[in-house]
Design a protein around this motif. Structure first.
Motif, PDB file in Angstrom:
ATOM      1  N   ALA A 368      43.813  47.692  42.174  1.00 42.20           N
ATOM      2  CA  ALA A 368      42.599  46.878  42.175  1.00 42.20           C
ATOM      3  C   ALA A 368      42.001  46.801  43.580  1.00 42.20           C
ATOM      4  O   ALA A 368      40.777  46.904  43.759  1.00 42.20           O
ATOM      5  CB  ALA A 368      42.902  45.477  41.653  1.00 42.20           C
ATOM      6  N   ALA A 371      40.479  50.178  44.405  1.00 43.63           N
ATOM      7  CA  ALA A 371      39.217  50.354  43.681  1.00 43.63           C
ATOM      8  C   ALA A 371      38.085  49.590  44.366  1.00 43.63           C
ATOM      9  O   ALA A 371      36.975  50.111  44.531  1.00 43.63           O
ATOM     10  CB  ALA A 371      39.380  49.879  42.240  1.00 43.63           C
ATOM     11  N   GLU A 372      38.367  48.357  44.772  1.00 42.92           N
ATOM     12  CA  GLU A 372      37.350  47.530  45.413  1.00 42.92           C
ATOM     13  C   GLU A 372      36.861  48.166  46.713  1.00 42.92           C
ATOM     14  O   GLU A 372      35.648  48.223  46.978  1.00 42.92           O
ATOM     15  CB  GLU A 372      37.920  46.134  45.678  1.00 42.92           C
ATOM     16  N   ASN A 384      36.302  54.449  40.206  1.00 45.68           N
ATOM     17  CA  ASN A 384      36.493  54.466  38.755  1.00 45.68           C
ATOM     18  C   ASN A 384      37.942  54.764  38.395  1.00 45.68           C
ATOM     19  O   ASN A 384      38.552  54.083  37.563  1.00 45.68           O
ATOM     20  CB  ASN A 384      35.569  55.501  38.126  1.00 45.68           C
ATOM     21  N   TYR A 387      40.129  51.753  39.319  1.00 42.52           N
ATOM     22  CA  TYR A 387      39.912  50.637  38.400  1.00 42.52           C
ATOM     23  C   TYR A 387      40.588  50.903  37.053  1.00 42.52           C
ATOM     24  O   TYR A 387      41.210  50.008  36.466  1.00 42.52           O
ATOM     25  CB  TYR A 387      38.422  50.385  38.192  1.00 42.52           C
ATOM     26  N   LEU A 403      38.335  43.158  35.738  1.00 48.07           N
ATOM     27  CA  LEU A 403      38.399  44.483  36.363  1.00 48.07           C
ATOM     28  C   LEU A 403      37.419  45.452  35.704  1.00 48.07           C
ATOM     29  O   LEU A 403      36.796  46.272  36.389  1.00 48.07           O
ATOM     30  CB  LEU A 403      39.830  45.027  36.276  1.00 48.07           C
ATOM     31  N   GLU A 404      37.267  45.347  34.393  1.00 47.40           N
ATOM     32  CA  GLU A 404      36.325  46.215  33.691  1.00 47.40           C
ATOM     33  C   GLU A 404      34.891  45.927  34.130  1.00 47.40           C
ATOM     34  O   GLU A 404      34.089  46.859  34.323  1.00 47.40           O
ATOM     35  CB  GLU A 404      36.472  46.026  32.180  1.00 47.40           C
ATOM     36  N   ARG A 406      34.023  44.723  37.067  1.00 47.48           N
ATOM     37  CA  ARG A 406      33.912  45.273  38.415  1.00 47.48           C
ATOM     38  C   ARG A 406      33.745  46.799  38.371  1.00 47.48           C
ATOM     39  O   ARG A 406      32.992  47.376  39.164  1.00 47.48           O
ATOM     40  CB  ARG A 406      35.149  44.891  39.237  1.00 47.48           C
ATOM     41  N   ARG A 407      34.440  47.438  37.457  1.00 49.15           N
ATOM     42  CA  ARG A 407      34.316  48.901  37.327  1.00 49.15           C
ATOM     43  C   ARG A 407      32.897  49.295  36.909  1.00 49.15           C
ATOM     44  O   ARG A 407      32.307  50.203  37.501  1.00 49.15           O
ATOM     45  CB  ARG A 407      35.318  49.419  36.289  1.00 49.15           C
TER      46      ARG A 407
END
Length: 412
Positions: A368, A371-372, A384, A387, A403-404, A406-407
């Protein structure tokens, strides 16, 4: 007594789980065999799950479970009775024949210190406490300690056998014996709190009440050792975290990360108590892991007054904590702080430095965070992928949805 018609299996399981550690401790102290006590109690739980939905929860669930478990142990001893087991058999039989109602003494702390005895492998003391006192299964414990479930299960079996074979007493040790056992006891309390913390709304039957139970145990240890700085530090840490419990979900039940939480929803009395404990711990001039972790939470809590976490203090604290623990999780959190202080490229470089650590391969917060930072750098493909990896590793639906979202935002 709860009406049978309104008694789903989950409610039965919760009543049983709430009594687990107390009953295992009580039976283990009398049989001197943790594994046998657990087996007998498992049979009692099974019988409760079969009978209580039809007949209702008894007026004293603990006494009912204890009676059934004790009968299981008496029956087992009759089948395999030997001279050395004779005393334990007679003790159980005498208790079984004495049907006078009485309170069951709470001997959990004694069992915790027995599990932390020097004869037990140092790696297994905290996991053993989690299973015997709090009823965690091997797979859950393995996840917390970043080892395989099979390995953890085998180690737990050996550790329980060691308690029996070495004749380890079930008692709170003398004061001069406490320090060498304390680390394992504190680690188990922290792990129990963390398991409850992962269920802030209290909807998971297996985790319900664990955070409160862990805080109760931490307070008990502080009462026992009021001048032990790490015991004070652990209680301060748990109170700081618990102060934010209500802020971790919004009114619709959506997950809210720390930096997006409304400080007005944090519980000020708990934060003030935690900071007081931390100041008391600092007077003993012996800084340890839990004091540093509590200080980290205090550096976040300052946002109540200033509107901003103390990122500079956080970096220093994480540096000291990593020097002490060499934990990849600490290194991960330090990387997040570096990203806040010096930007996403610096934070990502710190993440890259620990990317080869196999313990992080299935650790959701690592993916996570990665991904951020990739999203901040507009690397959509990498964001992507990270995430998706984080979403696949997360079991909490609210966090998965977060998380979805944010993705999707990163790809837009």
């Amino acid at each position: 007594m709860m009406e049978p018609a309104s008694l789903p299996p989950a409610a039965v399981a919760h009543v049983a789980r709430a009594s687990y550690g107390k009953l295992v401790a009580y039976l283990s102290a009398r049989t001197r065999d943790v594994a046998k006590a657990e087996d007998a109690l498992a049979q009692a739980f099974l019988e409760a799950l079969n009978r209580w939905p039809k007949s209702g929860v008894p007026e004293s669930p603990e006494a009912w479970l204890l009676t059934v478990a004790r009968r299981q142990l008496v029956d087992h001893n009759r089948r395999v009775l030997t001279a050395e087991r004779g005393r334990d058999h007679l003790l159980l039989l005498a208790e079984e024949l004495d049907d006078k109602p009485r309170d069951i003494p709470d001997e959990r702390l004694s069992l915790m210190f027995a599990c932390a005895h020097p004869a037990i492998d140092v790696r297994m003391r905290a996991p053993l406490i989690l299973q015997t006192v709090l009823g965690f299964d091997a797979a859950t414990i393995a996840q917390a300690f970043l080892v395989s479930p099979t390995t953890m299960s085998q180690r737990l079996v050996r550790a329980k056998a060691k308690i029996k074979d070495a004749g380890i007493p079930f008692r709170i040790p003398d004061r001069d014996e406490l320090p060498e056992r304390l680390d394992a006891v504190l680690a188990a309390v922290y792990a129990a709190f963390s398991a409850g913390w992962a269920d802030p709304l209290g909807v998971d039957v297996q985790r319900k009440g664990l955070a409160d139970e862990a805080i109760w145990l931490a307070r008990l240890i502080v009462e026992l050792l009021p001048k032990e700085p790490e015991a004070l530090g652990l209680l301060a840490l748990l109170l700081h975290l618990d102060a934010r419990r209500l802020a971790r979900r919004d009114e619709a039940g959506h997950f809210v990360p720390l930096m997006e939480q409304d400080p007005a929803r944090w519980q000020a009395p708990l934060i003030e108590e935690a900071d007081g404990l931390l100041r008391e711990a600092s007077r003993h001039y012996c800084i340890g892991r839990y004091q540093l972790e509590a200080a980290i939470q205090s550096a976040h809590a300052i946002r109540r007054r200033t509107g901003r976490a103390d990122w500079t203090a956080l970096e220093r604290l994480y540096d000291r904590l990593f020097d002490l623990t060499h934990s990849p999780v600490v290194a991960l959190n330090r990387a997040v702080v570096i990203a806040e202080l010096r930007g996403a490229p610096a934070g990502l470089a710190a993440l890259d430095a620990i990317a080869e650590d196999k313990r992080l391969a299935d650790y959701q917060p690592y993916w996570a965070a990665r991904a951020e930072l990739k999203a901040r750098l507009s690397d959509k493909a990498a964001a992507n992928d990270a995430y998706l990896r984080a979403i696949g590793l997360e079991s909490d639906p609210a966090v998965r949805n977060f998380l979805e979202e944010r993705r999707r935002r990163a790809l837009s």
